[in-house]
Enzyme design. Structure first.
Site, PDB file in Angstrom:
ATOM      1  N   LYS A 114       0.556  -1.069  -0.027  1.00 22.06           N
ATOM      2  CA  LYS A 114      -0.037   0.058   0.040  1.00 22.06           C
ATOM      3  C   LYS A 114       0.699   1.293  -0.304  1.00 22.06           C
ATOM      4  O   LYS A 114       0.379   2.312  -0.583  1.00 22.06           O
ATOM      5  CB  LYS A 114      -0.917  -0.105   1.301  1.00 22.06           C
ATOM      6  CG  LYS A 114      -1.981  -0.926   0.964  1.00 22.06           C
ATOM      7  CD  LYS A 114      -3.407  -0.672   1.789  1.00 22.06           C
ATOM      8  CE  LYS A 114      -4.602  -1.697   1.612  1.00 22.06           C
ATOM      9  NZ  LYS A 114      -5.514  -1.463   2.329  1.00 22.06           N
ATOM     10  N   LYS A 198      -4.985  -8.660  -6.490  1.00 20.96           N
ATOM     11  CA  LYS A 198      -6.200  -9.027  -5.906  1.00 20.96           C
ATOM     12  C   LYS A 198      -7.248  -8.022  -6.281  1.00 20.96           C
ATOM     13  O   LYS A 198      -6.969  -6.756  -6.443  1.00 20.96           O
ATOM     14  CB  LYS A 198      -6.101  -8.992  -4.406  1.00 20.96           C
ATOM     15  CG  LYS A 198      -6.140  -7.840  -3.594  1.00 20.96           C
ATOM     16  CD  LYS A 198      -6.175  -8.066  -2.095  1.00 20.96           C
ATOM     17  CE  LYS A 198      -6.230  -6.702  -1.371  1.00 20.96           C
ATOM     18  NZ  LYS A 198      -7.283  -6.591  -0.060  1.00 20.96           N
ATOM     19  N   LYS A 201     -10.634  -2.363  -3.776  1.00 20.59           N
ATOM     20  CA  LYS A 201     -11.623  -1.030  -4.145  1.00 20.59           C
ATOM     21  C   LYS A 201     -10.636  -0.198  -4.558  1.00 20.59           C
ATOM     22  O   LYS A 201     -11.270   1.004  -5.063  1.00 20.59           O
ATOM     23  CB  LYS A 201     -12.044  -0.541  -2.539  1.00 20.59           C
ATOM     24  CG  LYS A 201     -12.794  -1.700  -1.638  1.00 20.59           C
ATOM     25  CD  LYS A 201     -12.906  -0.804  -0.449  1.00 20.59           C
ATOM     26  CE  LYS A 201     -13.483  -1.862   0.560  1.00 20.59           C
ATOM     27  NZ  LYS A 201     -12.627  -1.963   1.831  1.00 20.59           N
TER      28      LYS A 201
END
Ligand code: AQP
Length: 333
Positions: A114, A198, A201
């Site tokens: 991230k 994956k 969102k």
């Protein structure tokens, strides 16, 4: 034996098929089992580890509650609340951050993914996020945590923190050591555009995910455009080894129909993907569209959603404040 279940979903918008098949679908079956006491948390403190627009965040919190309800979680059986309203979460997170070791957190792969290349600019909260997650779980004497495969490492960290606290303060069994509940198959749904990433969102292209609020034509369009390869559907699972996109679409089918991957492959073996995609679209629409309609209906009932959160917060707060008082005692405050 009564199982105490805790899990959370971030109110960061665009709840998708990965969240549903990897986590929420599992929440529903746990909620339906009277042997379980379930707590499902809208983890808004986690959401602000990356920048959020306050007005959108407020709506996303309600949308996450609406998604829980629309998917089949019964607020009479389970506690539904948002994390920021129970102050024990932040307090326990601080105390546990003094137990967790830097070396443990440095190993967390989700932070690396991230934060990307510019780690220096990531928030401290994004780095220490797994400690807050440990606090969420441990405050409720949770025995089982249903999560997608991507959260497995964070749960292992939570177990390490619990064990170290119990050892350091010689309070054997004070924090229960929670078990992960990760589905054996289909615990990681991948992007429709890249079978190695994956479904998430935050993927920039909306074409990579099926949102739980997508209309029927958006679902068919996304499946039509989903990446595949030119080979037909094989007859054995092993033949999917170097075909991540093909494996992902077949896994989505298997998960939605509660069939094994092997049985799903046998059903379509030799067929080409255009034919399979039409069937997959129909099944997705059958499963997702009623949820989508219900989410949209519930979003017009803001007071009802707020009432569920308020009642859930009261219940969660009464449990968490007892545990934090005991933590204070143990630590010596
Ligand atoms: N692709 C996925 N496959 C299976 N399970 C998944 N989960 C998330 N993505 C997949 C599971 O959904 C639960 C809630 O996730 P979250 O909202 O707390 O956050 P996340 O894992 O960070 O979700 P995203 O979509 O990947 O968000 P971004 O893009 O912000 O990083 C968890 O149990 C998770 O395992």
């Amino acid at each position: 034996m009564l199982k105490k279940i805790f899990s959370g979903v971030q109110p960061t918008g665009n709840l998708h098929l990965g969240n549903y098949l990897g986590a929420i679908k599992n929440f529903v079956s746990l909620n339906n089992d009277n042997e379980n006491k379930c707590i499902f948390c809208v983890v808004d403190l986690h959401a602000v580890t990356v920048s959020q627009d306050p007005k959108i965040l407020k709506n996303n919190i309600r949308e996450t509650v609406a998604t829980f309800l629309a998917s089949g979680i019964d607020p009479k059986k389970s506690i539904i609340f948002n994390q920021s309203q129970v102050s024990a979460h932040s307090e326990a997170a601080w105390i546990l951050s003094c137990i967790a070791r830097m070396g443990w957190l440095n190993r967390m792969t989700q932070f690396k993914e991230k934060a990307g290349k510019d780690k220096e600019k990531a928030s401290v909260g994004l780095y220490s996020y797994p400690v807050l997650m440990a606090a969420d779980i441990l405050l409720y004497d949770t025995t089982h945590v249903p999560v997608g495969n991507d959260q497995k490492q964070h749960l292992e960290l939570c177990r390490d923190i619990a064990q170290k606290f119990n050892n350091d303060f010689k309070v054997n069994d004070f924090f229960k050591i929670p078990e992960p509940l990760i589905q054996k198959e289909f615990s990681r749904i991948m992007s429709l555009k890249d079978g190695l990433k994956k479904m998430s969102k935050s993927e920039l292209s909306d074409l990579g995910r099926i949102n739980l609020t997508d209309e029927k034509d958006q679902i068919s369009n996304k499946i039509k455009k989903a990446k595949t390869d030119s080979l037909p559907i094989p007859s054995k699972v092993e033949e999917l080894n170097n075909r991540p996109e093909a494996r992902n679409l077949l896994s989505i089918y298997a998960s939605l129909t509660n069939l094994s991957l092997e049985k799903s492959i046998q059903k379509f073996s030799g067929k080409n993907f255009s034919e399979f995609k039409e069937i997959l679209s129909q099944i997705l629409i059958e499963k997702i569209n009623p949820i989508s309609i219900e989410i949209k209906k519930l979003l017009n009932e803001k007071k009802y959603l707020d009432k569920i959160l308020l009642e859930g917060c009261k219940e969660a707060d009464s449990l968490a404040s007892k545990k934090i008082k005991k933590i204070h005692d143990i630590v010596g405050f």
